[in-house]
Design a protein around this motif. Structure first.
Motif, PDB file in Angstrom:
ATOM      1  N   PRO A   1       0.828  -1.204   0.000  1.00 45.61           N
ATOM      2  CA  PRO A   1       0.000   0.000   0.000  1.00 45.61           C
ATOM      3  C   PRO A   1       0.870   1.265   0.000  1.00 45.61           C
ATOM      4  CG  PRO A   1      -0.771  -1.563   1.645  1.00 45.61           C
ATOM      5  CD  PRO A   1       0.501  -2.130   1.091  1.00 45.61           C
ATOM      6  N   GLN A   2       0.447   2.258  -0.792  1.00 51.58           N
ATOM      7  CA  GLN A   2       1.261   3.474  -0.928  1.00 51.58           C
ATOM      8  C   GLN A   2       1.384   4.187   0.411  1.00 51.58           C
ATOM      9  OE1 GLN A   2       0.066   6.119  -4.129  1.00 51.58           O
ATOM     10  NE2 GLN A   2       1.388   7.754  -3.381  1.00 51.58           N
ATOM     11  N   GLU A   3       2.624   4.556   0.775  1.00 51.77           N
ATOM     12  CA  GLU A   3       2.828   5.300   2.017  1.00 51.77           C
ATOM     13  C   GLU A   3       3.100   6.772   1.752  1.00 51.77           C
ATOM     14  OE1 GLU A   3       2.423   5.720   5.048  1.00 51.77           O
ATOM     15  OE2 GLU A   3       1.415   3.815   5.316  1.00 51.77           O
ATOM     16  N   PRO A   4       4.293   7.093   1.219  1.00 56.60           N
ATOM     17  CA  PRO A   4       4.457   8.530   0.972  1.00 56.60           C
ATOM     18  C   PRO A   4       3.991   8.885  -0.431  1.00 56.60           C
ATOM     19  CG  PRO A   4       6.539   7.392   0.649  1.00 56.60           C
ATOM     20  CD  PRO A   4       5.481   6.336   0.850  1.00 56.60           C
ATOM     21  N   LEU A   5       4.197  10.141  -0.785  1.00 56.98           N
ATOM     22  CA  LEU A   5       3.962  10.631  -2.142  1.00 56.98           C
ATOM     23  C   LEU A   5       4.945   9.937  -3.090  1.00 56.98           C
ATOM     24  CD1 LEU A   5       2.643  12.960  -3.843  1.00 56.98           C
ATOM     25  CD2 LEU A   5       4.607  14.345  -3.179  1.00 56.98           C
ATOM     26  N   VAL A   6       4.460   9.460  -4.237  1.00 55.15           N
ATOM     27  CA  VAL A   6       5.350   8.889  -5.255  1.00 55.15           C
ATOM     28  C   VAL A   6       4.938   9.440  -6.625  1.00 55.15           C
ATOM     29  CG1 VAL A   6       5.864   6.701  -4.079  1.00 55.15           C
ATOM     30  CG2 VAL A   6       3.829   6.861  -5.537  1.00 55.15           C
ATOM     31  N   ASP A   7       5.862   9.374  -7.576  1.00 55.92           N
ATOM     32  CA  ASP A   7       5.502   9.685  -8.958  1.00 55.92           C
ATOM     33  C   ASP A   7       4.723   8.501  -9.501  1.00 55.92           C
ATOM     34  OD1 ASP A   7       6.787  12.097  -8.863  1.00 55.92           O
ATOM     35  OD2 ASP A   7       8.576  11.442  -9.947  1.00 55.92           O
ATOM     36  N   LYS A   8       3.636   8.757 -10.192  1.00 57.37           N
ATOM     37  CA  LYS A   8       2.821   7.651 -10.708  1.00 57.37           C
ATOM     38  C   LYS A   8       1.977   8.089 -11.895  1.00 57.37           C
ATOM     39  CE  LYS A   8      -0.149   6.994  -7.124  1.00 57.37           C
ATOM     40  NZ  LYS A   8      -1.436   6.516  -6.570  1.00 57.37           N
ATOM     41  N   PHE A   9       1.512   7.070 -12.623  1.00 53.93           N
ATOM     42  CA  PHE A   9       0.561   7.276 -13.721  1.00 53.93           C
ATOM     43  C   PHE A   9      -0.692   6.471 -13.381  1.00 53.93           C
ATOM     44  CE2 PHE A   9       4.848   7.704 -15.319  1.00 53.93           C
ATOM     45  CZ  PHE A   9       4.783   8.949 -15.915  1.00 53.93           C
TER      46      PHE A   9
ATOM     47  N   GLY B   1     -17.004  11.351  -6.647  1.00 56.50           N
ATOM     48  CA  GLY B   1     -18.163  11.096  -7.497  1.00 56.50           C
ATOM     49  C   GLY B   1     -17.803  10.027  -8.502  1.00 56.50           C
ATOM     50  N   GLU B   2     -18.752   9.747  -9.408  1.00 58.36           N
ATOM     51  CA  GLU B   2     -18.571   8.690 -10.414  1.00 58.36           C
ATOM     52  C   GLU B   2     -17.485   9.094 -11.423  1.00 58.36           C
ATOM     53  OE1 GLU B   2     -19.758   5.061 -12.284  1.00 58.36           O
ATOM     54  OE2 GLU B   2     -20.569   5.909 -10.432  1.00 58.36           O
ATOM     55  N   ALA B   3     -16.419   8.301 -11.471  1.00 56.94           N
ATOM     56  CA  ALA B   3     -15.373   8.528 -12.479  1.00 56.94           C
ATOM     57  C   ALA B   3     -14.570   7.245 -12.614  1.00 56.94           C
ATOM     58  CB  ALA B   3     -14.451   9.669 -12.072  1.00 56.94           C
ATOM     59  N   PRO B   4     -14.240   6.844 -13.852  1.00 56.36           N
ATOM     60  CA  PRO B   4     -13.385   5.663 -13.982  1.00 56.36           C
ATOM     61  C   PRO B   4     -11.992   5.953 -13.431  1.00 56.36           C
ATOM     62  CG  PRO B   4     -13.817   6.646 -16.142  1.00 56.36           C
ATOM     63  CD  PRO B   4     -14.578   7.454 -15.139  1.00 56.36           C
ATOM     64  N   THR B   5     -11.367   4.936 -12.839  1.00 55.83           N
ATOM     65  CA  THR B   5      -9.983   5.068 -12.361  1.00 55.83           C
ATOM     66  C   THR B   5      -9.079   4.311 -13.320  1.00 55.83           C
ATOM     67  OG1 THR B   5     -10.711   5.240 -10.076  1.00 55.83           O
ATOM     68  CG2 THR B   5      -8.425   4.605 -10.415  1.00 55.83           C
ATOM     69  N   ALA B   6      -7.998   4.948 -13.748  1.00 62.66           N
ATOM     70  CA  ALA B   6      -7.075   4.310 -14.692  1.00 62.66           C
ATOM     71  C   ALA B   6      -6.214   3.286 -13.965  1.00 62.66           C
ATOM     72  CB  ALA B   6      -6.188   5.369 -15.336  1.00 62.66           C
ATOM     73  N   LEU B   7      -5.763   2.262 -14.695  1.00 66.11           N
ATOM     74  CA  LEU B   7      -4.794   1.319 -14.152  1.00 66.11           C
ATOM     75  C   LEU B   7      -3.564   2.097 -13.693  1.00 66.11           C
ATOM     76  CD1 LEU B   7      -5.123  -1.409 -16.921  1.00 66.11           C
ATOM     77  CD2 LEU B   7      -5.896  -1.603 -14.546  1.00 66.11           C
ATOM     78  N   GLU B   8      -2.862   1.553 -12.679  1.00 69.53           N
ATOM     79  CA  GLU B   8      -1.810   2.327 -12.034  1.00 69.53           C
ATOM     80  C   GLU B   8      -0.419   1.766 -12.311  1.00 69.53           C
ATOM     81  OE1 GLU B   8      -1.740   3.992  -7.649  1.00 69.53           O
ATOM     82  OE2 GLU B   8      -1.000   1.949  -7.698  1.00 69.53           O
ATOM     83  N   ALA B   9       0.496   2.664 -12.666  1.00 70.36           N
ATOM     84  CA  ALA B   9       1.926   2.329 -12.764  1.00 70.36           C
ATOM     85  C   ALA B   9       2.680   3.304 -11.876  1.00 70.36           C
ATOM     86  CB  ALA B   9       2.401   2.437 -14.211  1.00 70.36           C
ATOM     87  N   VAL B  10       3.428   2.767 -10.907  1.00 73.43           N
ATOM     88  CA  VAL B  10       4.155   3.594  -9.949  1.00 73.43           C
ATOM     89  C   VAL B  10       5.617   3.667 -10.391  1.00 73.43           C
ATOM     90  CG1 VAL B  10       4.910   3.753  -7.546  1.00 73.43           C
ATOM     91  CG2 VAL B  10       2.585   3.000  -8.073  1.00 73.43           C
ATOM     92  N   VAL B  11       6.146   4.876 -10.453  1.00 76.36           N
ATOM     93  CA  VAL B  11       7.528   5.066 -10.907  1.00 76.36           C
ATOM     94  C   VAL B  11       8.477   4.708  -9.766  1.00 76.36           C
ATOM     95  CG1 VAL B  11       9.184   6.710 -11.865  1.00 76.36           C
ATOM     96  CG2 VAL B  11       6.754   6.902 -12.450  1.00 76.36           C
ATOM     97  N   VAL B  12       9.406   3.772 -10.024  1.00 77.08           N
ATOM     98  CA  VAL B  12      10.388   3.413  -8.996  1.00 77.08           C
ATOM     99  C   VAL B  12      11.737   4.063  -9.293  1.00 77.08           C
ATOM    100  CG1 VAL B  12       9.270   1.305  -8.238  1.00 77.08           C
ATOM    101  CG2 VAL B  12      10.866   1.198 -10.144  1.00 77.08           C
ATOM    102  N   ASP B  13      11.936   4.517 -10.540  1.00 73.61           N
ATOM    103  CA  ASP B  13      13.167   5.233 -10.870  1.00 73.61           C
ATOM    104  C   ASP B  13      12.957   5.977 -12.189  1.00 73.61           C
ATOM    105  OD1 ASP B  13      15.714   6.132 -10.494  1.00 73.61           O
ATOM    106  OD2 ASP B  13      16.709   4.245 -11.000  1.00 73.61           O
ATOM    107  N   TRP B  14      13.753   7.013 -12.371  1.00 76.53           N
ATOM    108  CA  TRP B  14      13.761   7.726 -13.646  1.00 76.53           C
ATOM    109  C   TRP B  14      15.124   7.506 -14.287  1.00 76.53           C
ATOM    110  CZ3 TRP B  14       9.519   9.843 -15.743  1.00 76.53           C
ATOM    111  CH2 TRP B  14       8.452  10.156 -14.898  1.00 76.53           C
ATOM    112  N   VAL B  15      15.154   7.126 -15.551  1.00 77.35           N
ATOM    113  CA  VAL B  15      16.403   6.869 -16.252  1.00 77.35           C
ATOM    114  C   VAL B  15      16.729   8.079 -17.111  1.00 77.35           C
ATOM    115  CG1 VAL B  15      17.614   5.296 -17.797  1.00 77.35           C
ATOM    116  CG2 VAL B  15      15.797   4.428 -16.317  1.00 77.35           C
ATOM    117  N   GLU B  16      17.907   8.670 -16.835  1.00 78.43           N
ATOM    118  CA  GLU B  16      18.325   9.845 -17.608  1.00 78.43           C
ATOM    119  C   GLU B  16      18.897   9.399 -18.939  1.00 78.43           C
ATOM    120  OE1 GLU B  16      20.699  12.831 -15.453  1.00 78.43           O
ATOM    121  OE2 GLU B  16      21.799  13.092 -17.331  1.00 78.43           O
TER     122      GLU B  16
END
Ligand SMILES: [Zn+2]
Length: 297
Positions: A16-24, A109-124
Motif C-alpha cells: 500500500p502506498q505510504e508517501p507521495l510517489v511519482d505515478k501514472f 463522485g462517479e469517475a473511472p480510475t485508470a490502471l496504475e503504474a508507480v515510478v520506482v526510478d527515472w532513467v536519464e
C-alpha cells in the motif's frame, strides 16, 4: 537534450502506498477532494492521469515539494474535448508542498480510475538534440526544412519528461514561449517484473511476440448447466428489442487493451488518447507556475 524515462511497477503488485510517489493512473496522493477537477463540458468528475513531483532537472515546478497532477474526462470520449488545452475537459494542477495532504484521494463522485503504474526510478537519457536547437521542434517549416523524416522519427516516443516532443501532428499546437515543453504521456507505461497472468488481474492480456498477436483471457468459472443454456439463449436474441429504450451507459474503464506483452517487455495502459500522445507545457515565470495539456492522435 536530456530527458527522463520512467521505470515503473504495476501498482496493485506493490505494498500500500505510504508517501507521495511519482505515478501514472491510480488515485492521487494528498489531494483535497474539493480541488478534484470536474469536466466543464459534461460536469462529470475527471480521471486522474499522473502525479509527478518537482525535480530541478526533470520537472522544474519552481520550488521543492511542489507536485503536478494531470486529469482528463473519460465520461464521453470523443464528446468532451479532453484533447484541447483550456477546454475544461482536462486539467493540470500544481500544488505547493503545504497543499499536499496525506493518503490516497478517491474521486468525489462517479469517475473511472485508470490502471496504475508507480515510478520506482527515472532513467536519464539524451535524445542527441543540442539544447540550442530546442526551438526547431515547435516550428513546422524549420522542423521539416532542417531535419530528415528519419531524424524526426528518431525523437524518442513514449512517456518522458524533458527533451523535445515527438509530435503526432502539428509541432505548433503548443502555447508560445515563455511556455516550455515539460513532458509527454503515451497511453502505455512499461513495468518491471514478470508480465501478469490473466488470472492474476482477472482480465485479458494482449500479446505480440515475434510476428504473432493474440489475447489470453482468464479461465471462465464453470456455470450450472441451466444458467449456461439461458445465457446462450440470451445471446441469440436481438440485444435491443424495440420496446427496450437504449440507455447511454457511462464509461466504466479508461483503457481499451489494459495489458500488453511484447518481445522486449510489457506495459500497462494508464490512459487513452485514442492511440495518441498527450503533451504538457509549463510556464514558471509566473507565481504560481501554470501547466496546460493537450493531446494529438
Ligand atoms: Zn466530460
Amino acid at each position: 537534450m536530456r530527458y527522463y524515462k520512467p521505470l515503473a511497477e504495476f501498482g496493485p503488485r506493490r505494498p500500500p502506498q505510504e508517501p507521495l510517489v511519482d505515478k501514472f493512473g491510480g488515485l492521487p496522493w494528498g489531494l483535497d477532494p474539493a480541488a478534484w477537477p470536474r469536466c466543464s463540458a459534461c460536469g462529470g468528475v475527471q480521471t486522474h492521469l499522473a502525479q509527478l513531483s518537482h525535480h530541478p532537472e526533470r520537472l522544474d515546478l519552481g520550488e521543492p515539494g511542489r507536485v503536478l497532477l494531470l486529469f482528463m474526462c473519460y465520461h464521453d470520449p470523443g464528446g468532451c474535448p479532453s484533447w484541447g488545452a483550456g477546454e475544461g475537459a482536462n486539467a493540470c494542477l500544481i500544488l505547493k508542498a503545504d497543499q499536499v495532504g496525506v493518503g490516497l484521494t478517491p474521486p468525489p463522485g462517479e469517475a473511472p480510475t485508470a490502471l496504475e503504474a508507480v515510478v520506482v526510478d527515472w532513467v536519464e537519457k539524451d535524445d542527441g538534440i543540442p539544447p540550442e536547437r530546442y526551438g526547431d521542434f515547435f516550428n513546422e517549416s524549420v522542423l521539416y526544412g532542417r531535419y530528415t523524416v528519419e531524424e524526426i522519427c528518431a525523437i524518442p516516443h513514449g512517456t518522458k519528461l524533458g527533451g523535445v516532443p515527438s509530435w503526432e501532428q502539428s509541432s505548433e499546437q503548443g502555447p508560445p514561449p515563455p511556455w516550455r515543453f515539460a513532458l509527454q504521456l503515451s497511453e502505455w507505461v512499461d513495468c518491471l517484473g514478470p508480465p501478469p497472468e490473466p488470472e492474476e488481474i482477472g482480465r485479458p492480456v494482449s500479446y505480440e511476440i515475434g510476428e504473432r498477436r493474440w489475447e489470453r483471457r482468464p479461465a471462465a468459472p464453470r456455470r450450472p448447466f441451466a444458467e449456461e443454456i439461458l445465457s446462450k439463449l440470451r445471446a441469440w436474441f436481438p440485444s435491443r428489442l424495440p420496446w427496450k429504450p437504449y440507455v447511454h451507459e457511462p464509461r466504466r474503464t479508461v483503457e481499451e487493451t489494459g495489458f500488453f506483452v511484447r518481445d522486449d517487455g510489457w506495459g500497462v495502459q494508464t490512459a487513452d488518447f485514442a492511440y495518441g500522445t498527450a503533451y504538457v507545457f509549463l510556464r514558471t515565470d509566473r507565481e504560481p507556475p501554470e501547466a496546460v495539456m493537450f493531446w494529438q492522435r
